[in-house]
Structures are given as C-alpha cells and as structure tokens.
Design an enzyme around this catalytic site. Structure first.
Site, PDB file in Angstrom:
ATOM      1  N   THR A 135      30.405  -9.722  36.353  1.00 34.02           N
ATOM      2  CA  THR A 135      31.515 -10.619  36.665  1.00 34.02           C
ATOM      3  C   THR A 135      32.791 -10.203  35.935  1.00 34.02           C
ATOM      4  O   THR A 135      32.723  -9.551  34.884  1.00 34.02           O
ATOM      5  CB  THR A 135      31.131 -12.055  36.234  1.00 34.02           C
ATOM      6  OG1 THR A 135      32.280 -12.878  36.205  1.00 34.02           O
ATOM      7  CG2 THR A 135      30.532 -12.079  34.826  1.00 34.02           C
ATOM      8  N   ASP A 136      33.944 -10.631  36.453  1.00 32.75           N
ATOM      9  CA  ASP A 136      35.214 -10.382  35.746  1.00 32.75           C
ATOM     10  C   ASP A 136      35.346 -11.278  34.514  1.00 32.75           C
ATOM     11  O   ASP A 136      36.217 -11.056  33.675  1.00 32.75           O
ATOM     12  CB  ASP A 136      36.413 -10.562  36.682  1.00 32.75           C
ATOM     13  CG  ASP A 136      36.557 -11.968  37.243  1.00 32.75           C
ATOM     14  OD1 ASP A 136      35.654 -12.810  37.034  1.00 32.75           O
ATOM     15  OD2 ASP A 136      37.583 -12.242  37.908  1.00 32.75           O
ATOM     16  N   GLU A 137      34.460 -12.292  34.400  1.00 35.53           N
ATOM     17  CA  GLU A 137      34.596 -13.226  33.273  1.00 35.53           C
ATOM     18  C   GLU A 137      34.306 -12.555  31.929  1.00 35.53           C
ATOM     19  O   GLU A 137      34.670 -13.080  30.879  1.00 35.53           O
ATOM     20  CB  GLU A 137      33.692 -14.450  33.485  1.00 35.53           C
ATOM     21  CG  GLU A 137      34.043 -15.183  34.763  1.00 35.53           C
ATOM     22  CD  GLU A 137      33.438 -16.574  34.868  1.00 35.53           C
ATOM     23  OE1 GLU A 137      33.152 -17.188  33.830  1.00 35.53           O
ATOM     24  OE2 GLU A 137      33.253 -17.034  36.012  1.00 35.53           O
ATOM     25  N   TYR A 161      27.854 -18.208  29.400  1.00 34.77           N
ATOM     26  CA  TYR A 161      27.574 -17.417  30.611  1.00 34.77           C
ATOM     27  C   TYR A 161      28.197 -16.025  30.510  1.00 34.77           C
ATOM     28  O   TYR A 161      27.522 -14.998  30.647  1.00 34.77           O
ATOM     29  CB  TYR A 161      28.089 -18.146  31.862  1.00 34.77           C
ATOM     30  CG  TYR A 161      28.202 -17.243  33.082  1.00 34.77           C
ATOM     31  CD1 TYR A 161      27.062 -16.698  33.668  1.00 34.77           C
ATOM     32  CD2 TYR A 161      29.451 -16.918  33.627  1.00 34.77           C
ATOM     33  CE1 TYR A 161      27.158 -15.839  34.772  1.00 34.77           C
ATOM     34  CE2 TYR A 161      29.554 -16.077  34.721  1.00 34.77           C
ATOM     35  CZ  TYR A 161      28.405 -15.536  35.287  1.00 34.77           C
ATOM     36  OH  TYR A 161      28.505 -14.698  36.366  1.00 34.77           O
ATOM     37  N   LYS A 165      26.485 -12.256  30.195  1.00 36.09           N
ATOM     38  CA  LYS A 165      26.709 -11.178  31.173  1.00 36.09           C
ATOM     39  C   LYS A 165      27.307  -9.946  30.472  1.00 36.09           C
ATOM     40  O   LYS A 165      26.935  -8.813  30.770  1.00 36.09           O
ATOM     41  CB  LYS A 165      27.650 -11.646  32.299  1.00 36.09           C
ATOM     42  CG  LYS A 165      27.065 -12.663  33.251  1.00 36.09           C
ATOM     43  CD  LYS A 165      25.889 -12.136  34.056  1.00 36.09           C
ATOM     44  CE  LYS A 165      26.269 -11.053  35.048  1.00 36.09           C
ATOM     45  NZ  LYS A 165      25.095 -10.705  35.912  1.00 36.09           N
ATOM     46  N   ASN A 190      35.678 -14.260  41.434  1.00 33.79           N
ATOM     47  CA  ASN A 190      34.973 -15.405  42.033  1.00 33.79           C
ATOM     48  C   ASN A 190      34.707 -15.207  43.526  1.00 33.79           C
ATOM     49  O   ASN A 190      35.630 -14.897  44.266  1.00 33.79           O
ATOM     50  CB  ASN A 190      35.845 -16.663  41.928  1.00 33.79           C
ATOM     51  CG  ASN A 190      35.683 -17.350  40.602  1.00 33.79           C
ATOM     52  OD1 ASN A 190      35.586 -16.716  39.569  1.00 33.79           O
ATOM     53  ND2 ASN A 190      35.656 -18.670  40.643  1.00 33.79           N
TER      54      ASN A 190
END
Ligand SMILES: NC(=O)c1ccc[n+]([C@@H]2O[C@H](COP(=O)([O-])OP(=O)(O)OC[C@H]3O[C@@H](n4cnc5c(N)ncnc54)[C@H](O)[C@@H]3O)[C@@H](O)[C@H]2O)c1
Length: 355
Positions: A135-137, A161, A165, A190
């Site tokens: 994810t980009d998070e 989270y 990741k 997203n």
C-alpha cells in the site's frame, strides 16, 4: 512468464478482482489460497469458480506445513501475495491480527516459497516470481506539501496497519537481497469498485444512504486519497508479475486525488440520479452526511507518482474517477444480493440461493 499463479487473499476485494481478471482474460491456471477471515467472500468469485483453471485452498498463510503442501501440489510459477488484514480502524482497535498475518504470515509464506523455489530446476527457478502487493500508506503523510510518493520515498508509516505492511515490504526485499528470491513489490493507492466489503468508506456510504442512515465523515472530511478503480489495479498487478523487472518496486495510482468529503458528496449526487426513490424521511442524500470524531493518527494526504509503471510497463488506468465511481454505484444497485448477504453474515455460511 508463468502458467500457474498462486494468489493469496484471492477471496478479498482486490484478490478476487485479480483472480477474475486472470481467469477471464489470461490463459493462466490460478490457485486461490485464502483463510476466509470475515473479509474473505467466495461469492465474489462466482463467475470463475467453475473454471477448470481455478482451484481454492482454505489455508492460513501462518501455517507453514499447509503452505508446503499447496506449493508441492500446485507447483506455481509465480505467487501474488495479497492476503492481509487490511482495515486501518480494525488495526487501531486490535493490532494483534495485523502483526500475525501481515508480518508473521508474510515471513512464513516467504520461507515456504523459498523452500519450494530452492528445489526447482534451473530454468523454472529463474522464471519464478514472488510478487508482494502493498500500500501507499507505508510512506506516511504528505500533509503540507505538493509532493507525490515515488518508489524511493522513505517509509514513515502511521497506523498499526501501515506499520505491519511496511514490515512485510522490508522482509520481502530482504529475502531477495539475502537469499536471491526473485521478488517484485507494488505499492498502491486506495482502491474502490465492485465487491468492496461494506466497512470501507465508499460502499459504507452507498449502503447507509440507501438505508437512510447517517453518512459518517471523519473530522472535517479534508483527508485526501488518490483513488484507483480495482480492475485497473488488477490489470497493473498482472503486468508487474508477468513483465516487471525482478527486484523492482512499482507505485500504482489513479491520478485521482479527492478529499473524503468530496467523495461522499459525489456518491450522494450519483445516488440522487441513479436511486431517486429515497428512504422515508430523506429529502436529499447529502442531508445524511454527519461529521464524526477523527481517527487517531489519521494521515491527511496520500498521492502516488505512477509514472514508472507507465514508462516501463505501459500501464495507465482506464477509468477516470468519474467513470469508475458511477460504475461502482450502479454495481451496488444491481447486486443487492451480494451485499445483503454480507450485511446479514450469510456469506460466511456459503448458502447462496437459499435466502
Ligand atoms: N484496499 C485497498 O485500497 C488497498 C490499497 C493498496 C494495497 N492494498 C493491499 O492489497 C491487499 C488486498 O487488499 P484488500 O482490500 O483486497 O483486502 P481484503 O481485506 O478485502 O482481503 C484480504 C483477504 O486476505 C484473506 N486473509 C486474511 N488473513 C489471512 C491469512 N492469515 N491467511 C490467508 N488469507 C488471509 C482474507 O480472508 C481476505 O480474503 C492487502 O495486502 C492490502 O494491504 C489494499
């Protein structure tokens, strides 16, 4: 590259889009390995489940012995690893499953893949790929800048989270550097689209609006996300696993930066047009918008620079936000049985057709 692909998390939102895309648009054989947590729904695979090129293993990625059995039986040429705990709010309420599945599970899968890969004949071994979907998070918050996340942006995760990741991304890269496992990593913004579990923002808003319930928006709704239609993501992932450069990272994004409030208002306006018969007591869907206390540690802005995957693999999204969001609302209106069975919990019992 390969003729047999093992997809982990193939009963989830993005994993099921990948499995449907592989079966419907490519010649590959696909094994879906999924534990079937609350987020796994085999009914999302109804259109492909009967294909002779599809099979399902109900397995936890933390179970090394079961993974060894699947590798030995299916003999994949590539792994696409999507299985994860994926909901930020749940990671704040209870991080334990996120540490277990996202970190320990990814480690266990890497080791199973490495044992299997070590035993392959040289040519097959060279062609094998382990593609980790992230994810980009992991890059943290872009608040106060106009910057975009690139493949070299330093990691600065904010939530349990995204930290879990980020850990798994580091493990995957270390397994290449240390053991030579041929890995690829993608970090995506997203996603939204059909078969999205109703706890996530877009389906939650659509279903609450149709029920005449409040539409909760965190804080002032100013958080910016870069939205990508899930089928565009599935296409990008298959490009990467089949044609990507081993050891590389590819950022994937939709070039669609939107504030959360703007997304919710767009959904309300589309529902005015596509579902004009509103629930009793509702004059306008927008009247249901309710601002609620912000999520702790909430990142303000994520935005992806997806130029590398465009340049090197020729992938660009086919959907704009306007076309994708319209398709999504229409899909939820046309597929009430799918989400009603999620809301009642019947999807976990596998009794399609009885209710
Ligand atoms: N949804 C997004 O917007 C988004 C964006 C970028 C990246 N991602 C990443 O893409 C992947 C898929 O996301 P999603 O939204 O489809 O998630 P999801 O929650 O819809 O699906 C996750 C799937 O993994 C399975 N699973 C969970 N724990 C497991 C375990 N221990 N063993 C085997 N299977 C297990 C679940 O049953 C489910 O089918 C995740 O790795 C996520 O971090 C998601």
């Amino acid at each position: 590259m390969s003729s047999r692909i093992l997809v982990t998390g193939g009963a989830g939102f993005i994993g099921s889009a990948v499995v449907r895309h592989l079966i419907l648009n490519t010649p590959y054989e696909v094994a879906n390995l999924d534990k079937l947590t609350y987020a796994g729904n085999l009914e999302s695979l109804a259109t492909v489940a009967d294909s002779p090129r599809y099979r399902f293993y109900q397995v936890d990625i933390c179970d090394a012995a079961a993974l060894d059995r699947v590798f030995a039986e299916f003999r994949p040429d590539g792994v696409m690893h999507l299985a994860a705990e994926s909901h930020v709010d749940r990671s704040i309420d209870g991080p334990s499953d996120f540490i277990q599945t996202n970190i320990v599970g990814t480690y266990t899968l890497l080791e199973a893949a490495r044992r299997y890969w070590n035993g392959l004949a040289p040519k097959v071994k060279e062609a094998f790929r382990f593609h980790h979907i992230s994810t980009d998070e992991v890059y943290g918050d872009l608040e106060g800048t106009d910057d975009l996340f690139t493949e070299t942006t330093p990691y600065a995760p904010s939530s349990p989270y995204s930290a879990s990741k980020a850990s798994s991304d580091h493990l995957v890269r270390a397994w290449q550097r240390t053991y030579g496992l041929p890995v690829l990593v993608t970090n995506c913004s997203n996603n939204y689209g059909p078969f999205h579990f109703p706890e996530k923002l877009i389906p939650h808003v659509i279903l609450n609006a149709l029920a005449g319930k409040p539409l909760p928006v965190y804080g002032d709704g100013a958080q910016i996300r870069d939205w990508l239609y899930v089928e565009d993501h599935a296409r990008a992932l298959v490009e990467v696993v089949t044609r990507g450069q081993v050891g590389e990272t590819y950022n994937i994004g939709g070039h669609n930066e939107k504030r959360n409030l703007e997304v919710v208002e767009t959904l309300c306006d589309l529902l005015e047009e596509l579902a004009p018969n509103k629930p009793a007591g509702v004059t306008q869907y927008r009247d249901l918008i309710t601002f609620v206390r912000d999520r702790p540690g909430h990142d303000l802005r994520y935005a992806i620079d997806a130029s590398k995957i465009a340049r090197e693999l020729g992938w660009v999204p086919q959907e704009t936000f306007e076309s994708g969001i319209r398709k999504t609302v229409q899909w939820y209106l046309d597929n009430r049985q799918w989400w009603q069975r999620v809301l009642t919990g019947d999807y976990r019992l596998g009794r399609l057709g009885e209710s």
